[in-house]
Scaffold this motif. Structure first.
Motif, PDB file in Angstrom:
ATOM      1  N   ALA A 112      -7.012  -4.345   1.469  1.00  0.00           N
ATOM      2  CA  ALA A 112      -5.596  -4.017   1.307  1.00  0.00           C
ATOM      3  C   ALA A 112      -4.802  -4.538   2.496  1.00  0.00           C
ATOM      4  CB  ALA A 112      -5.415  -2.511   1.166  1.00  0.00           C
ATOM      5  N   TRP A 113      -3.563  -4.867   2.208  1.00  0.00           N
ATOM      6  CA  TRP A 113      -2.644  -5.294   3.267  1.00  0.00           C
ATOM      7  C   TRP A 113      -1.251  -4.781   2.965  1.00  0.00           C
ATOM      8  CZ3 TRP A 113       1.833  -8.304   3.017  1.00  0.00           C
ATOM      9  CH2 TRP A 113       2.412  -8.612   4.260  1.00  0.00           C
ATOM     10  N   SER A 139       2.681  -5.364 -10.046  1.00  0.00           N
ATOM     11  CA  SER A 139       2.922  -4.003 -10.543  1.00  0.00           C
ATOM     12  C   SER A 139       4.392  -3.743 -10.854  1.00  0.00           C
ATOM     13  CB  SER A 139       2.464  -2.974  -9.490  1.00  0.00           C
ATOM     14  OG  SER A 139       1.097  -3.060  -9.227  1.00  0.00           O
ATOM     15  N   THR A 140       5.207  -4.797 -10.874  1.00  0.00           N
ATOM     16  CA  THR A 140       6.644  -4.609 -11.092  1.00  0.00           C
ATOM     17  C   THR A 140       6.926  -3.633 -12.230  1.00  0.00           C
ATOM     18  OG1 THR A 140       8.730  -5.737 -11.632  1.00  0.00           O
ATOM     19  CG2 THR A 140       6.727  -6.612 -12.617  1.00  0.00           C
ATOM     20  N   SER A 141       7.931  -2.802 -12.040  1.00  0.00           N
ATOM     21  CA  SER A 141       8.268  -1.812 -13.065  1.00  0.00           C
ATOM     22  C   SER A 141       9.323  -2.306 -14.034  1.00  0.00           C
ATOM     23  CB  SER A 141       8.754  -0.520 -12.398  1.00  0.00           C
ATOM     24  OG  SER A 141       9.896  -0.770 -11.598  1.00  0.00           O
ATOM     25  N   GLY A 142       9.853  -3.519 -13.800  1.00  0.00           N
ATOM     26  CA  GLY A 142      10.897  -3.961 -14.715  1.00  0.00           C
ATOM     27  C   GLY A 142      11.146  -5.452 -14.789  1.00  0.00           C
ATOM     28  N   TYR A 143      10.838  -6.208 -13.722  1.00  0.00           N
ATOM     29  CA  TYR A 143      11.146  -7.635 -13.728  1.00  0.00           C
ATOM     30  C   TYR A 143      10.224  -8.405 -14.676  1.00  0.00           C
ATOM     31  CZ  TYR A 143      13.834  -6.918  -9.404  1.00  0.00           C
ATOM     32  OH  TYR A 143      14.740  -6.500  -8.478  1.00  0.00           O
ATOM     33  N   GLN A 154      -3.889  -7.474  -6.933  1.00  0.00           N
ATOM     34  CA  GLN A 154      -2.844  -6.602  -7.487  1.00  0.00           C
ATOM     35  C   GLN A 154      -1.726  -6.498  -6.459  1.00  0.00           C
ATOM     36  OE1 GLN A 154      -3.221  -4.910 -10.662  1.00  0.00           O
ATOM     37  NE2 GLN A 154      -1.030  -4.557 -10.458  1.00  0.00           N
ATOM     38  N   GLU A 155      -0.560  -7.018  -6.808  1.00  0.00           N
ATOM     39  CA  GLU A 155       0.607  -6.980  -5.907  1.00  0.00           C
ATOM     40  C   GLU A 155       1.484  -5.794  -6.248  1.00  0.00           C
ATOM     41  OE1 GLU A 155       4.639  -6.947  -5.689  1.00  0.00           O
ATOM     42  OE2 GLU A 155       3.943  -8.206  -7.345  1.00  0.00           O
ATOM     43  N   SER A 156       1.854  -5.015  -5.230  1.00  0.00           N
ATOM     44  CA  SER A 156       2.676  -3.813  -5.457  1.00  0.00           C
ATOM     45  C   SER A 156       3.750  -3.698  -4.385  1.00  0.00           C
ATOM     46  CB  SER A 156       1.788  -2.560  -5.457  1.00  0.00           C
ATOM     47  OG  SER A 156       0.754  -2.654  -6.409  1.00  0.00           O
ATOM     48  N   ALA A 204       0.822  -1.220   0.000  1.00  0.00           N
ATOM     49  CA  ALA A 204       0.000   0.000   0.000  1.00  0.00           C
ATOM     50  C   ALA A 204       0.848   1.258   0.000  1.00  0.00           C
ATOM     51  CB  ALA A 204      -0.945  -0.008   1.206  1.00  0.00           C
ATOM     52  N   GLY A 205       1.955   1.212  -0.726  1.00  0.00           N
ATOM     53  CA  GLY A 205       2.779   2.404  -0.874  1.00  0.00           C
ATOM     54  C   GLY A 205       2.204   3.315  -1.945  1.00  0.00           C
ATOM     55  N   VAL A 206       3.067   4.053  -2.617  1.00  0.00           N
ATOM     56  CA  VAL A 206       2.603   5.008  -3.629  1.00  0.00           C
ATOM     57  C   VAL A 206       1.856   4.305  -4.759  1.00  0.00           C
ATOM     58  CG1 VAL A 206       3.353   6.671  -5.359  1.00  0.00           C
ATOM     59  CG2 VAL A 206       4.403   6.683  -3.091  1.00  0.00           C
ATOM     60  N   ILE A 207       2.426   3.214  -5.288  1.00  0.00           N
ATOM     61  CA  ILE A 207       1.784   2.507  -6.392  1.00  0.00           C
ATOM     62  C   ILE A 207       0.589   1.708  -5.895  1.00  0.00           C
ATOM     63  CG2 ILE A 207       2.067   0.782  -8.201  1.00  0.00           C
ATOM     64  CD1 ILE A 207       3.440   3.441  -8.756  1.00  0.00           C
ATOM     65  N   GLY A 208       0.785   0.918  -4.841  1.00  0.00           N
ATOM     66  CA  GLY A 208      -0.315   0.130  -4.314  1.00  0.00           C
ATOM     67  C   GLY A 208      -1.467   0.998  -3.855  1.00  0.00           C
TER      68      GLY A 208
END
Length: 320
Positions: free
Chosen positions: A40-41, A123-127, A93-95, A20-24
């Motif tokens: 959410a968790w 939500s990975t930005s590259g992997y 949705q995993e973030s 639940a950070g910026v993206i989550g």
């Protein structure tokens, strides 16, 4: 194991957001605004306080964009455990932070904790998803659903599976995101960084080179985009924009005329060989994107689009 989601994308009612950070948190705000129940968790002690503050801050913008029927911040539940968050979820949705081993272990845990067949998107930005697959996990239902920050405002999500992902899971996820109000690119193959991040990264690296060498200031670089090509990129991508540079001859004329400049030192990136196959792929792609629109149609669309952007950003000097 074959990924067989328990519901059609149109029937999803409950979404779980893990991280639940910026993206989550941005995903939470988006799904709430689209009328879903969201659980959410996040393991941080102050996660719920920060998440609800993020959603509250995003809500005025979401109201301007238009809320779905039944959309409410009250439909958010923050659970004390991951298992509780995903127990009844129709989609996950995993973030989590961009740490490969963390992603691998978390996604494996999620396949154990969710109902059979529920699609889990990262939500990975590259992997690449193939790098995040784990032995023993139900990898067939794991996909990448890469958003752009903030997810509640930027429409794009890039969807792609891994070597062990069922194609049906990719198609289901793409349809779900479309139903959920996103603009979806379904990728045919894995590519580190996906599409948009690779393009951003090329621009970023060249900008760093120019600053490092004293060739341009930070302000120069930002102005060169916001006052130049960025105005067109907001509604007409770089390739169709380049096609218009070829006049009525389109991308074919543009490549034939400007192709030799690929060998000029205009960037630190190495250009690919402009083969006949590449030229034809570019021409055919632009023609497909243009569809029934003529060159004159596209020019008018571009011109009006630039005017709209300039007006929206207050740069028309008071002109109507």
């Amino acid at each position: 194991m074959t990924a067989t989601p328990p519901l059609a994308p149109e029937d999803v009612r409950k979404v779980a957001c893990i991280g639940a950070g910026v993206i989550g948190g941005g995903w939470v705000a988006h799904f709430l605004a689209r009328g879903y129940d969201v659980t959410a968790w996040d393991p941080a002690d102050d996660a719920e306080e920060k998440l609800r503050r993020l959603v509250s801050a995003a809500w005025p913008a979401l109201e301007q964009m238009g809320l779905a029927e039944g959309a409410s911040q009250d439909r958010l539940t923050v659970t004390p455990t991951l298992a509780e968050a995903v127990a009844d979820a129709d989609f996950v949705q995993e973030s989590a932070p961009e740490k490969l081993e963390l992603k691998r272990s978390l996604l494996a845990e999620l396949t154990d904790a969710t109902r059979d067949g529920v699609i889990i998107a990262s939500s990975t930005s590259g992997y690449p998803m193939s790098d995040m697959h784990s032995d023993g996990a139900d990898n067939g239902r794991l996909v990448v659903g890469h958003p752009f920050n903030p997810p509640y405002l930027i429409p794009l999500v890039e969807v792609v599976g891994g070597e062990k992902t069922d194609r049906a899971a990719v198609e289901w996820a793409s349809r779900f995101y479309d139903v959920a109000g996103k603009s979806v690119i379904t990728m045919d193959r894995e590519l580190p960084g996906f599409i948009a991040n690779r393009l951003q990264e090329a621009l970023w690296r060249e900008a760093l080179h120019m600053v490092a060498n004293g060739e341009a200031s930070v302000q120069d670089i930002d102005d060169s985009i916001t006052e130049g090509p960025g105005l067109r990129w907001a509604f007409m991508g770089p390739l169709l924009t380049f096609a218009l540079a070829g006049g009525e001859g389109g991308m074919g004329h543009m490549l034939d005329h400007f192709g030799p400049s690929l060998k000029s030192p205009w960037t630190r990136l190495e250009a690919p060989e402009l083969t006949r196959e590449l030229r034809d792929a570019m021409v055919e792609g632009c023609e497909a994107e243009a569809g029934e629109r003529t060159y004159a149609d596209l020019v008018a669309e571009r011109d009006q689009g630039v005017i709209n952007v300039l007006r929206a950003t207050g740069r028309l000097g008071g002109a109507e």
